[in-house]
Scaffold this motif. Structure first.
Motif, mmCIF file in Angstrom:
data_model
loop_
_atom_site.group_PDB
_atom_site.id
_atom_site.type_symbol
_atom_site.label_atom_id
_atom_site.label_comp_id
_atom_site.label_asym_id
_atom_site.label_seq_id
_atom_site.Cartn_x
_atom_site.Cartn_y
_atom_site.Cartn_z
ATOM 1 N N PRO A 100 -8.883 4.196 -1.973
ATOM 2 C CA PRO A 100 -8.121 3.696 -0.831
ATOM 3 C C PRO A 100 -8.709 2.407 -0.269
ATOM 4 C CG PRO A 100 -9.526 5.509 -0.140
ATOM 5 C CD PRO A 100 -9.675 5.392 -1.633
ATOM 6 N N ARG A 107 -6.843 -1.325 1.355
ATOM 7 C CA ARG A 107 -6.177 -2.538 0.884
ATOM 8 C C ARG A 107 -7.181 -3.667 0.641
ATOM 9 N NH1 ARG A 107 -0.324 -4.437 2.689
ATOM 10 N NH2 ARG A 107 -0.302 -6.595 1.966
ATOM 11 N N SER A 158 -1.178 6.549 1.490
ATOM 12 C CA SER A 158 -2.595 6.859 1.699
ATOM 13 C C SER A 158 -3.470 5.618 1.611
ATOM 14 C CB SER A 158 -3.059 7.910 0.676
ATOM 15 O OG SER A 158 -2.352 9.112 0.836
ATOM 16 N N ASP A 159 -2.881 4.443 1.806
ATOM 17 C CA ASP A 159 -3.588 3.161 1.813
ATOM 18 C C ASP A 159 -4.242 2.848 0.472
ATOM 19 O OD1 ASP A 159 -4.360 0.743 3.025
ATOM 20 O OD2 ASP A 159 -6.344 1.539 3.507
ATOM 21 N N HIS A 160 -3.613 3.278 -0.624
ATOM 22 C CA HIS A 160 -4.027 2.825 -1.949
ATOM 23 C C HIS A 160 -3.215 1.574 -2.276
ATOM 24 C CE1 HIS A 160 -5.224 7.057 -2.035
ATOM 25 N NE2 HIS A 160 -6.132 6.709 -2.928
ATOM 26 N N ALA A 161 -3.918 0.484 -2.530
ATOM 27 C CA ALA A 161 -3.228 -0.790 -2.738
ATOM 28 C C ALA A 161 -2.453 -0.793 -4.050
ATOM 29 C CB ALA A 161 -4.229 -1.941 -2.730
ATOM 30 N N ALA A 216 -3.332 2.026 8.282
ATOM 31 C CA ALA A 216 -2.301 2.127 7.244
ATOM 32 C C ALA A 216 -2.190 3.523 6.641
ATOM 33 C CB ALA A 216 -2.594 1.114 6.126
ATOM 34 N N TRP A 217 -3.176 4.390 6.889
ATOM 35 C CA TRP A 217 -3.219 5.678 6.187
ATOM 36 C C TRP A 217 -2.077 6.596 6.622
ATOM 37 C CZ3 TRP A 217 -3.582 10.912 6.610
ATOM 38 C CH2 TRP A 217 -4.025 11.603 5.460
ATOM 39 N N SER A 244 0.849 -1.194 0.000
ATOM 40 C CA SER A 244 0.000 0.000 0.000
ATOM 41 C C SER A 244 0.877 1.233 0.000
ATOM 42 C CB SER A 244 -0.921 0.027 1.224
ATOM 43 O OG SER A 244 -1.759 -1.106 1.264
ATOM 44 N N ASP A 300 -8.428 -1.307 9.437
ATOM 45 C CA ASP A 300 -7.112 -1.596 8.860
ATOM 46 C C ASP A 300 -6.679 -0.463 7.929
ATOM 47 O OD1 ASP A 300 -6.952 -4.016 10.191
ATOM 48 O OD2 ASP A 300 -7.668 -5.204 8.491
ATOM 49 N N GLY A 301 -7.652 0.080 7.170
ATOM 50 C CA GLY A 301 -7.339 1.192 6.281
ATOM 51 C C GLY A 301 -6.883 2.418 7.047
#
Length: 488
Positions: free
Chosen positions: A289, A291, A267-270, A364-365, A264, A360-361
């Motif tokens: 956004p 994962r 910005s939590d874009h997979a 990770a952000w 990721s 979770d998002g």
């Protein structure tokens, strides 16, 4: 809608025509909301909990509607009325007839149905974007996936439509079967069997039974697109009337598509490598956004590749999708006075699986500069989880606490004791999990969105780098808070 005469509509819905003034027109669309009626519309009068569509028949006549489908004659309506026993059933029959009419016309037409406990609307949005590059595509706005929403969307299918992407939801056994009778799919996607509506179904096995109805509802020889990584989805292959196409993460040679090397960005874009059954691979960077959206993207890609898109075109289109249906991981900046924060609005709906994915998002952000922000989550109640709902809420609260977030706010309702008790369970689970930690993560339980907003703004004033996640069922009111904050 395929153009139809009033007489054809009446025959399709087994209705009786009561003529209005003037000659009959041709219907080119159908609505159940009188505000949307216009020239060429057939208005379906549905009696709701608070509003009865029959009260607006005269209004739609003045707006140019060509006919109204009613369950009793409306005096002085001023337009032809088609009287039926049940207008919701009639709406479904008219939609079924419209799909059948489109299939009789020249030109290719495919109907893709999709279901799952989580990810339906996001997958629908991604798939609609992909297929729109191949041909004219109809898909529902938002989450129109029930006995009213799906037929209304099916009635947008016209003579030139190439694809209809039909989202199919279920809160009881037999609901998806009914929807597939209205809109029989050429291809059906099953994403995941989770615990949404567990209170209605009673067990995950019963939820799987309900979801499997979409596979059984395929047209003869239709293709089932199944999540190979879900132990409740994979057995549905035995019910498929034709070919099965698999997607997943673990992946073998039989998989249509596989995602490998998943990471990721800040910005939590997979980001991942999309690998096809033929061995082609292409890097993908999702524009939305989360994962958890990798699986949704794989499902959409599996279908798009079958309809002629190249892996490269699929990757480019997925990267270009930055916005999907409202209140689904939507990013924005909220400013109130001197306070400002980043908002991740995922407040459309919630169940334990989607709650954990959203959390979770948030974990990770990262902002563009890569710093770790001050992370706050507002969690609302989840509904229809059955007798174990209190424990399931406590488990989600504990999960949030275990991620090391900076503040947890459960949001209940001063007007609804049930919603408030579920919020208390969320907070209790979080408090138990953080007890004895150093530092102790603050856990609040707000009893309405106004109180929740005050807590958030106080935190934002102290932490200029704050990011806030909203996650809860629609009834929790968090989507209303998101809309309030959108009015900067």
């Amino acid at each position: 809608m395929v153009p139809m005469s009033v007489e054809e509509i009446a025959q399709a819905v087994s209705g009786r025509v009561i003529a209005g003034e003037g000659p009959f027109g041709t219907a080119t669309g159908a609505v159940s909301d009188s505000r949307q009626a216009k020239a060429g519309s057939v208005f379906v009068a549905i009696k709701g909990e608070h509003v009865d569509g029959h009260d607006f028949v005269a209004k739609v006549a003045a707006q140019g509607a060509v006919a109204a489908i009613v369950d009793h004659e409306v005096e002085s309506a001023g337009l032809p009325q088609i009287v039926v026993t049940d207008t919701v059933d009639a709406l479904g029959e008219l939609a079924r007839h419209n799909i059948a009419r489109r299939r009789e016309l020249p030109g290719d037409f495919d109907l893709i149905g999709l279901t799952g406990s989580v990810g339906k609307t996001t997958t629908k949005d991604l798939l609609s974007a992909l297929l729109s590059t191949v041909g004219p595509t109809v898909a529902p706005v938002g989450s129109f996936n029930n006995e009213i929403g799906l037929p209304l969307t099916a009635l947008k299918v016209g003579p030139e439509t190439r694809f209809f992407v039909a989202e199919m939801g279920a809160s009881h056994i037999g609901e998806i079967a009914r929807l597939t009778r209205i809109a029989p799919p050429n291809l059906a996607i099953v994403l995941k069997v989770g615990v949404a509506h567990l209170g209605e179904f009673g067990s995950r096995e019963r939820i799987a039974q309900a979801k499997s109805e979409i596979v059984q509802g395929l047209l003869p020889g239709g293709v089932a697109v199944l999540n190979a990584d879900d132990d409740h989805v994979a057995p549905m292959a035995a019910l498929a009337p034709g070919e099965v196409a698999w997607f997943g993460l673990a992946g073998g040679c039989e998989h249509e598509v596989v995602a490998r090397d998943i990471t990721s960005d800040e910005s939590d874009h997979a980001e991942f490598t999309l690998v096809t059954a033929s061995g082609n691979s292409v890097p993908v960077h999702l524009g939305i956004p989360g994962r958890h959206n990798v699986m949704n993207a794989l499902a959409a890609a599996t279908v798009a590749l079958r309809y002629g898109m190249t892996p490269k075109a699929v990757a480019e289109t997925l990267a270009a999708q930055h916005t999907i249906s409202p209140h689904r991981m939507a990013l924005s900046t909220v400013t109130r006075g001197d306070a400002s924060f980043t908002l991740i609005d995922d407040s459309f709906n919630a169940n334990p699986d989607s709650m954990k994915a959203g959390l979770d998002g948030l974990k990770a952000w990262r902002p563009a500069d890569g710093r770790t922000p001050f992370r706050v989550v507002l969690l609302g109640a989840m509904l229809e989880l059955g007798p174990d709902e209190t424990n399931l809420h406590a488990q989600v609260g504990a999960y949030a606490a275990g991620l090391g977030l900076d503040a947890i706010i459960a949001v209940g309702s001063a007007k609804d004791p049930h919603l408030d008790s579920l919020a208390e369970a969320l907070a209790a689970g979080a408090r138990e999990a953080v007890a004895g930690t150093d530092p102790v993560i603050p856990v609040d339980c707000a009893h309405d969105i106004d109180q929740a907003e005050r807590i958030v703004l106080d935190l934002a004033a102290e932490h200029p780098d704050m990011v806030v996640l909203l996650k809860g069922s629609h009834a929790s009111g968090l989507s209303a808070l998101a809309e309030r904050w959108a009015r900067n």
